[in-house]
Every structure is written in structure tokens, then in C-alpha cells.
Design an enzyme around this catalytic site. Structure first.
Site, mmCIF file in Angstrom:
data_model
loop_
_atom_site.group_PDB
_atom_site.id
_atom_site.type_symbol
_atom_site.label_atom_id
_atom_site.label_comp_id
_atom_site.label_asym_id
_atom_site.label_seq_id
_atom_site.Cartn_x
_atom_site.Cartn_y
_atom_site.Cartn_z
ATOM 1 C CG HIS A 69 1.972 -2.653 6.582
ATOM 2 N ND1 HIS A 69 2.734 -3.684 6.074
ATOM 3 C CD2 HIS A 69 0.931 -2.518 5.736
ATOM 4 C CE1 HIS A 69 2.175 -4.146 4.967
ATOM 5 N NE2 HIS A 69 1.074 -3.452 4.744
ATOM 6 C CG HIS A 102 -2.284 -0.512 0.990
ATOM 7 N ND1 HIS A 102 -2.552 -1.858 0.903
ATOM 8 C CD2 HIS A 102 -3.474 0.121 0.813
ATOM 9 C CE1 HIS A 102 -3.849 -2.030 0.699
ATOM 10 N NE2 HIS A 102 -4.434 -0.853 0.638
#
Length: 474
Positions: free
Chosen positions: A288, A241
Site C-alpha cells: 500500500h 488491513h
């Protein structure tokens, strides 16, 4: 402390899931980790819990990793790195390929101490979902794409940040791509659009392959709250991303500045805002660590430095070389085959095939358009392109193009999915009754994704613009 030791300490510190949890708490996200049956031993933490792509679930001692006092698992063995992608989840257990059962993935666990009070692992206090809570409770965004796990409720105290970072994370999802790229092609600049797609394909391909080669787990939960569950079965390093959120705005900026008339600070500022929003959203979502995002950003910068100067040559080859269609198909298919050998089946492998198929379809359509003289690029004498003033009529025309075109793409995808999955399963000799199980077969998933999204990509550049020209919407 030596320089090498300092770098190592910084590297490990940026991986710490407690930083993610602390940032989430600062932003008003509070986990509600459910109580588990008696922990036994007077409240000591279960020392045989394993990471499952960032979640901690009960497992056997032979497959367990030791959990430290802070609730973070130590380095996993090669066997414990096996993904949840090879398992089938039910409401009570998860059955692995080895036939063993484990507790299902959750957003966290709260163990009971000797007094019967709930104690959250990882130093995170359990938050009540009682009606007097100052915030509102929500479920994670979308179920896990592989297991169907919906996760557990959590409390949101700042809804503005919740919506802002939800927008940021959607900028890296399929729903955004299937509208953004067509809008760019149909309403703004097809020349820039097809080159941005080339950059996106290479950045995402390298990111997905690197993620599976490195094989790092998602941040541990607890202490992290899983605001999103969809990608929880995939590996974590680097954040794709973050890579997409860096590649798209900055390639757009470098490709359009000097080609379109707009101030440099505005273009650079918008690119930075886009990148920061996407990168920070991945930490907010609990998907993350800080290190995943930082490495994703830097990795993309390196790829752009190498690939952007080569765009003219690659684009010219795709458009003019006689055998370009054959090369496009073989290269994209070969890359897909290579990526599928890196690991067992996972959602990231299917996403890689989808990206490669889209890129191949768009490249083939660009070659066909060039041969037929459709969508010609503006000549040098027409540059820089002026920014057309917005009007109600122009906005309406752009909206009609987007709506009609996206309907065509959705219809293409639906029809191709229906036809392709049945055909491929029949050719491979796999039952198509359970589509999810069939798609975990490499021989089904690769051609299925490649053909379906190749057709979608082809129609973005060829069929839809041709439809516009015949309906006077060009």
C-alpha cells in the site's frame, strides 16, 4: 499555491510509490530486480509497460500506460484497470481473457543500457544477491493467492523489523482471525466478542466494496519491493488491513473500558500500538501507499463513530427479535450479492463473502444461545469484571480450550469445503475438477464461502461452547 492545489499536491505525493520504496530501504529491504533482454534504443526505458496491480509488465501499446522517468505509470484507461484476477499465469507468460499474452508479474524490472549495465527503473539500483551481501535473502511471504506468482528474492538487512512487520501484517489475515475471535469468545468475554465481530464485518465489508469501486492499483514495482505477494491481485485503496487494524483494537478498547477493570492509559496505549504496527506493516510489505493506509485509518474512524453507538440496538435485535435469523441470513446474503456485482471475480470478492458468512453464522448462533439460555451475559450488578490473576492452571485451561476448539473449527472448515464445493458445482452445472476455476464463477463462490464460513462462525459460538460444557472445560 491555492489551498485546493496544495491538497491535490499532497494527495498525489502520498500516492507516490517512491516514498514506499524509500521507507523499505530505510528498514533494510532491498530489491533484486532481474535483468531483462536488451532494451534496445541505447538504454531508453520501454514506454509501453502497463501496471498490473502495482507491478509493471510488458504489454501491447494499445493497452499500455506511459511510464514517466521515475518509473511510475500515468493514469490508466478503463481497459488497463482490468485485474490480473481474470488471467492465468504460467512460468513464462500470462494469458489474459482477451487471448493476449503478457510477461508475468515480477517485483521489478532492470533494463540494460548501452554499456550492458543493469539499470533499475524507478531510480532504484539493483542489489546483488552475491554471497558477500551483508544481509540475507528471502522470498516474498506466500504466493499470490490468485495467480500463484511467488515473486522474486530480496535482501533483508534488519531481520528484527522484518519479523516485527510480518507479525503486524498477520494481524489482518485469516490465521489470526480464526484464533483471535475464538480465544476472545471462549476465554475472555463472549458479550464483547460478538460485538467486535459485528464491527469487524461492517468495517471489512465497506472497505472491500470501496476498494473495488475506487479501483486503484497497488504501488508500482519497481521501485517498490513486494515483500508480500498474497494480496497483490487486489486493488489498493483503502487498505483493509489498516481498517481491520484500527477497528479491532479500538472497538475492543471502547467495549471493555468500564466493563473490565484496567487503567485507561494501558488500554489506549495497546490499541494505538496495535493500529500503528498493522498500518506501517502494509507500507513495509510494499502492498500500500501512504495514502491507502491513511484513508483506511480515517475511513474506519468514521465508521466507528457511526456504528459503535448503534451496537446495543443491533445486538439486542439479533438476540431477541423473533424473525432475526431470517433477517440475518437475508441481509448478509443480499450484501454479498450486491458486492459481487461491483466488478469481475477477484480474491477480494471471495473474502467479502467469507466475512459476511462468518458474521451471519455468529449472529445466528448468538440468537440460538439466547433462546436456549447458553452463555448468558453478566448482569449489570456483576460489572465491572475483575481481571482474573493468571496462574499456571488457568493458562493451561485456556490453552486446552483454544487447541480443542480450533481443531473443531478446522475440521468444520475442511468437511464443509469438501461437501459444499461438490454440491454447489453440481447445482450450478459447473465442473468441480478444477476448484480454482470453478470458484471464479459467482454462482459457486458466493454460496461456497457463505456456507463454509457460516458453519465455522456458528460453531465458534454454539457448538464449541456446548462441547466445553459437556467436557467440564467451561
Amino acid at each position: 499555491m491555492t489551498k485546493r492545489s496544495w491538497i491535490r499536491e499532497l494527495w498525489l505525493d502520498l500516492q507516490d510509490p517512491h516514498h514506499v520504496a524509500h521507507f523499505q530501504e530505510m528498514c533494510g529491504v532491498h530489491g533484486s530486480f532481474s535483468l531483462s533482454p536488451g532494451a534496445g534504443g541505447g538504454g531508453e526505458l520501454d514506454q509501453t509497460r502497463t501496471h498490473n496491480n502495482g507491478s509493471i509488465s510488458g504489454g501491447s501499446e494499445t493497452k499500455g500506460s506511459v511510464v514517466s522517468e521515475g518509473g511510475e505509470g500515468q493514469k490508466l484507461t478503463s481497459q488497463t484497470r482490468r485485474r490480473i484476477g481474470a488471467s492465468t499465469t504460467t512460468s513464462t507468460t500470462t494469458t489474459t481473457t482477451d487471448g493476449e499474452t503478457e510477461n508475468p508479474t515480477t517485483n521489478g524490472t532492470v533494463l540494460t543500457n548501452a554499456t550492458g549495465e543493469g539499470v533499475a527503473t524507478g531510480g532504484v539500483k539493483p542489489h546483488s544477491l552475491a554471497g558477500n551481501s551483508p544481509g540475507s535473502t528471502v522470498k516474498p511471504l506466500r504466493k499470490n493467492s490468485l495467480t500463484g506468482d511467488a515473486g522474486h528474492e530480496f535482501r533483508i538487512d534488519n531481520r528484527l523489523l522484518y519479523y516485527l512487520f510480518t507479525l503486524g501484517t498477520e494481524l489482518g489475515n485469516e490465521s489470526f482471525y480464526i484464533t483471535f475471535y475464538p480465544f476472545l469468545m471462549w476465554n475472555l468475554d463472549a458479550f464483547v466478542g460478538r460485538r467486535v465481530v459485528m464491527v469487524w464485518v461492517w468495517v471489512m465489508y465497506l472497505g472491500q466494496c470501496t476498494k473495488d469501486l475506487v479501483g486503484w492499483q497497488r504501488p508500482a514495482s519497481p521501485p517498490v519491493v513486494k515483500v508480500e505477494m498474497f494480496y497483490n491481485s487486489e486493488y489498493s485503496m483503502p487498505s483493509t488491513h489498516a481498517m481491520s487494524g484500527t477497528a479491532l483494537p479500538f472497538s475492543l478498547f471502547f467495549l471493555t473500558y468500564g466493563r473490565w477493570e484496567y487503567p485507561f492509559p494501558i488500554g489506549l496505549g495497546l490499541a494505538l500500538i496495535w493500529t500503528v504496527l498493522v498500518c506501517v506493516s502494509r507500507i513495509y510489505m510494499g502492498m500500500h501507499s501512504i495514502l491507502d493506509v491513511v484513508v483506511g485509518f480515517l475511513y474506519t474512524v468514521l465508521i466507528l463513530l457511526v456504528f459503535l453507538p448503534a451496537l446495543d440496538a443491533v445486538d439486542g435485535f439479533y438476540l431477541t427479535y423473533r424473525y432475526a435469523p431470517l433477517v440475518i441470513v437475508l441481509v448478509h446474503l443480499g450484501l454479498g450479492l450486491f458486492s459481487f456485482t461491483l466488478d469481475t471475480w477477484s480474491t477480494s470478492r471471495g473474502d467479502t463473502a467469507q466475512i459476511l458468512g462468518t458474521g451471519a453464522g455468529m449472529a445466528l448462533a448468538s440468537h440460538v444461545n439466547h433462546l436456549l439460555g447458553l452463555l448468558p451475559d453478566p448482569g449489570p450488578e456483576q460489572l465491572p469484571l475483575p481481571m482474573t490473576p493468571l496462574s499456571a492452571g488457568l493458562l493451561a485451561l485456556m490453552g486446552v480450550r483454544l487447541a480443542l476448539g480450533v481443531l473443531v473449527l478446522l475440521a468444520t472448515r475442511a468437511v464443509m469445503k469438501k461437501v459444499t464445493i461438490t454440491l454447489v458445482c453440481r447445482l450450478i452445472g459447473v465442473s468441480s475438477e478444477d476448484v480454482r476455476a470453478a470458484r471464479q464463477n459467482m454462482g459457486v463462490e458466493l454460496p461456497y464461502r457463505y456456507i463454509v464460513y457460516g458453519a465455522v462462525g456458528f460453531n465458534v459460538i454454539f457448538l464449541v461452547p456446548l462441547l466445553f460444557s459437556h467436557t467440564r472445560l467451561s
